[in-house]
Scaffold this active site. Structure first.
Site, PDB file in Angstrom:
ATOM      1  CE  LYS A 181      35.338  58.364  10.558  1.00  0.00           C
ATOM      2  NZ  LYS A 181      34.165  58.513  11.439  1.00  0.00           N
ATOM      3  CG  PHE A 198      15.037  49.892  10.108  1.00  0.00           C
ATOM      4  CD1 PHE A 198      14.826  49.376  11.383  1.00  0.00           C
ATOM      5  CD2 PHE A 198      14.302  51.000   9.718  1.00  0.00           C
ATOM      6  CE1 PHE A 198      13.896  49.948  12.240  1.00  0.00           C
ATOM      7  CE2 PHE A 198      13.363  51.572  10.562  1.00  0.00           C
ATOM      8  CZ  PHE A 198      13.151  51.046  11.833  1.00  0.00           C
ATOM      9  CD  GLU A 258      28.477  46.717  10.279  1.00  0.00           C
ATOM     10  OE1 GLU A 258      29.465  46.026  10.011  1.00  0.00           O
ATOM     11  OE2 GLU A 258      28.377  47.375  11.323  1.00  0.00           O
ATOM     12  CG  ASN A 268      18.274  46.483  15.637  1.00  0.00           C
ATOM     13  OD1 ASN A 268      17.915  46.067  14.538  1.00  0.00           O
ATOM     14  ND2 ASN A 268      19.158  47.448  15.766  1.00  0.00           N
ATOM     15  CB  ALA A 292      20.852  27.344  15.134  1.00  0.00           C
ATOM     16  N   GLY A 302      26.260  39.086  16.708  1.00  0.00           N
ATOM     17  CA  GLY A 302      27.247  40.082  17.131  1.00  0.00           C
ATOM     18  C   GLY A 302      26.971  41.369  16.385  1.00  0.00           C
ATOM     19  CB  CYS A 333      22.868  46.988  15.449  1.00  0.00           C
ATOM     20  SG  CYS A 333      23.415  48.322  14.379  1.00  0.00           S
ATOM     21  CE  LYS A 366      25.990  41.888   8.242  1.00  0.00           C
ATOM     22  NZ  LYS A 366      24.622  42.284   7.995  1.00  0.00           N
ATOM     23  NE  ARG A 383      31.545  48.425  15.298  1.00  0.00           N
ATOM     24  CZ  ARG A 383      30.884  49.470  14.786  1.00  0.00           C
ATOM     25  NH1 ARG A 383      30.492  50.446  15.583  1.00  0.00           N
ATOM     26  NH2 ARG A 383      30.625  49.533  13.505  1.00  0.00           N
TER      27      ARG A 383
HETATM   28  C1  UDX Z   1      21.215  44.679  12.193  1.00  0.00           C
HETATM   29  C2  UDX Z   1      19.791  44.819  11.673  1.00  0.00           C
HETATM   30  O1  UDX Z   1      19.481  43.701  10.812  1.00  0.00           O
HETATM   31  C3  UDX Z   1      19.616  46.124  10.929  1.00  0.00           C
HETATM   32  O2  UDX Z   1      18.277  46.273  10.515  1.00  0.00           O
HETATM   33  C4  UDX Z   1      20.003  47.273  11.888  1.00  0.00           C
HETATM   34  O3  UDX Z   1      19.917  48.516  11.225  1.00  0.00           O
HETATM   35  C5  UDX Z   1      21.414  47.073  12.409  1.00  0.00           C
HETATM   36  O4  UDX Z   1      21.526  45.784  13.021  1.00  0.00           O
HETATM   37  P1  UDX Z   1      23.595  44.038  11.169  1.00  0.00           P
HETATM   38  O5  UDX Z   1      24.097  44.130  12.570  1.00  0.00           O
HETATM   39  O6  UDX Z   1      24.356  44.705  10.083  1.00  0.00           O
HETATM   40  O7  UDX Z   1      22.095  44.625  11.079  1.00  0.00           O
HETATM   41  O8  UDX Z   1      23.514  42.491  10.778  1.00  0.00           O
HETATM   42  P2  UDX Z   1      22.427  41.327  10.662  1.00  0.00           P
HETATM   43  O9  UDX Z   1      22.478  40.798   9.298  1.00  0.00           O
HETATM   44  O10 UDX Z   1      21.098  41.726  11.178  1.00  0.00           O
HETATM   45  O11 UDX Z   1      23.065  40.220  11.615  1.00  0.00           O
HETATM   46  C6  UDX Z   1      23.330  40.482  12.995  1.00  0.00           C
HETATM   47  C7  UDX Z   1      23.925  39.269  13.668  1.00  0.00           C
HETATM   48  O12 UDX Z   1      22.961  38.227  13.782  1.00  0.00           O
HETATM   49  C8  UDX Z   1      25.117  38.640  12.913  1.00  0.00           C
HETATM   50  O13 UDX Z   1      26.121  38.303  13.845  1.00  0.00           O
HETATM   51  C9  UDX Z   1      24.531  37.415  12.272  1.00  0.00           C
HETATM   52  O14 UDX Z   1      25.491  36.399  12.076  1.00  0.00           O
HETATM   53  C10 UDX Z   1      23.504  37.007  13.326  1.00  0.00           C
HETATM   54  N1  UDX Z   1      22.406  36.185  12.801  1.00  0.00           N
HETATM   55  C11 UDX Z   1      21.539  36.712  11.884  1.00  0.00           C
HETATM   56  C12 UDX Z   1      22.222  34.876  13.258  1.00  0.00           C
HETATM   57  O15 UDX Z   1      22.998  34.400  14.090  1.00  0.00           O
HETATM   58  N2  UDX Z   1      21.181  34.143  12.781  1.00  0.00           N
HETATM   59  C13 UDX Z   1      20.287  34.633  11.871  1.00  0.00           C
HETATM   60  O16 UDX Z   1      19.366  33.902  11.511  1.00  0.00           O
HETATM   61  C14 UDX Z   1      20.476  35.959  11.401  1.00  0.00           C
END
Ligand code: UDX
Length: 430
Positions: free
Chosen positions: A35, A152, A155, A208, A252, A257, A260, A320, A327
């Site tokens: 890495k 916070f 991704e 979270n 919705a 997923g 986090c 997403k 994951r």
């Molecule tokens: C999240 C937090 O937002 C971030 O602050 C923390 O540091 C790490 O976890 P992340 O996991 O990268 O970040 O993605 P995020 O954009 O928050 O989305 C998480 C999941 O929620 C995704 O699967 C997304 O599709 C889902 N989601 C998000 C929904 O289903 N509906 C929404 O309205 C928003």
């Protein structure tokens, strides 16, 4: 201050690049020599828009360097950021083995006072454990401070989030140590919350968990919207305009997923139970999320009937858009269930690769959306990559055997697709 980032995964690499952007000299350390070699050559072991370019820029200007030897890494720096992973254990708790190993490395290698800053997501109470692990590994007592400073970033927008955060949380019992961490962020224009280490640790989990709660609230309500023939998006807009509620995280779909939300909701529940305060609301949040793919599959089943031999084109598998991270991606549970029911599955994702396990069971990855959609009985969108919303659906209709679309992210223009003759199904979409 010379900054060392311990752990060069997603969080660590983004943090290192962000500090270099802020003008600091920063180094990364990881025991994984492959890495480190890749990073030295400016290659990221994961996909994150814009990050590789900035990494190369800072490698060239020599504001970022990488170490694979812990002793020189620890001894050459005075501020050590813990950015190692805290993956979930089978019982839902956070696995702190990498945190412990890095802490012990700090303790055994340090030759002068150090400021240790914990960015990894760790359960409330971990800061004290880290201090113990460092102290126990020391050969002779040397002063060190451990400050909690959760991250916070999301991704897909990691750099933007790191460089322009909504807030900076600094948890420390020592004012001077907290002030040194605050100075690292001097160029940032956002509120700084100074608090205790345990509070800082809990803030991360609470953030979270609250966001996950909003999503599960909306997903469960969307099931009722389906029954009432009401638009969940209209409901979300109608409630989201109330500033006490807020419009974000009310989309919705097939559920949250990623690395986090699922892990942190479980870890917070685990910690709470240890303290005799079970968080029953979060239990429901988790349960709703776990059952959301099954809810959507049932809707598919009511439309398609027997799945055996049906060809389903799955659009998007990442948890997403903007990432190749699989994951806890709800798409994987859905593909698994489709294969189990005898469906033939063709998958497309712009960056994520189908896991070998699903490939071995017959799912096939295609390199274009059309490749997956050709001859399909139905399209199933699991990740809202913009390329799907902007696709030429009239042409796609001509490629498919049947014009049926299941939109697991409510990302496509339902009205337009219906006007084109598609039988369109979303989650709480009229
Ligand atoms: C999240 C937090 O937002 C971030 O602050 C923390 O540091 C790490 O976890 P992340 O996991 O990268 O970040 O993605 P995020 O954009 O928050 O989305 C998480 C999941 O929620 C995704 O699967 C997304 O599709 C889902 N989601 C998000 C929904 O289903 N509906 C929404 O309205 C928003």
């Amino acid at each position: 201050m010379k900054i060392l980032i311990m752990g060069t995964g997603y969080l660590g690499t983004t943090t290192a690049v962000a500090f270099a952007e802020l003008g600091w000299m920063v180094s990364g350390f990881d025991p994984d020599t492959d890495k480190i070699e890749a990073l030295r050559q400016g290659r990221l072991p994961f996909y994150e828009p814009g990050l590789e370019e900035l990494l190369r820029k800072h490698l060239q200007s020599e504001s970022i360097t990488f170490y694979s030897d812990p002793r020189t890494a620890v001894q050459d720096h005075d501020v050590l950021f813990l950015c190692v992973g805290t993956p979930p254990k089978a019982d839902g708790s956070a696995d702190l083995q990498f945190i412990q190993a890095a802490s012990e490395q700090i303790g055994s290698c340090m030759n002068e006072p150090k400021l240790v800053v914990v960015k990894s997501t760790v359960p409330p109470g971990t800061q004290a454990k880290i201090a113990r692990w460092i102290a126990n590994a020391q050969r002779a007592p040397i002063r060190f401070d451990v400050v909690s400073n959760p991250e916070f970033l999301r991704e897909g927008t990691a750099l933007q989030d790191s460089l322009h955060p909504d807030r900076i949380i600094i948890g420390s019992d020592d004012e001077e140590a907290a002030d040194r961490v605050r100075r690292l962020y001097e160029r940032m224009d956002c509120p700084i919350v100074l608090t205790t280490p345990t509070t800082a640790e809990l803030i991360k989990y609470a953030a979270n968990s609250f966001l996950a709660t909003k999503i599960s609230f909306m997903n469960e309500l969307a099931r009722l919207c389906d029954a009432l023939d009401v638009s969940a998006a209209d409901v979300a807009r109608g409630i989201g305009l109330d500033p006490r509620i807020g419009a974000s995280f009310l989309r919705a779909g097939i559920g949250y997923g990623g690395s986090c939300f699922p892990k942190d909701v479980n870890a917070l529940m685990f910690t709470a139970e240890q303290y005799g305060v079970p968080l029953s609301l979060l239990r429901q949040v988790e349960q709703i999320n776990r059952s959301q793919p099954a809810y959507f599959l049932n809707r598919m089943k009511s439309r398609l009937g027997n799945m055996r031999g049906r060809r389903i084109a799955v659009l998007g598998i990442a948890f997403k858009p903007g990432t190749d991270d699989l994951r806890e991606a709800p798409a994987l549970a859905i593909i698994d269930a489709l294969l189990e029911r005898g469906a033939s599955v063709r998958v497309h994702d712009p960056v994520a690769r189908l896991p070998v396990g699903l490939e071995a069971r017959g799912a096939v990855q295609r390199e274009s959306p059309e490749g997956a959609l050709g001859g399909a009985d139905a399209a199933l969108l699991c990740t809202e990559w913009p390329v799907y919303a902007s696709a030429d659906w009239l042409r796609i209709k001509g490629l498919m055997r049947e014009a049926i679309v299941f939109d697991g992210r409510n990302a496509l223009d339902a009205r337009r697709l219906k006007a084109l003759g598609f039988d369109y199904h979303g989650v709480g979409v009229r």
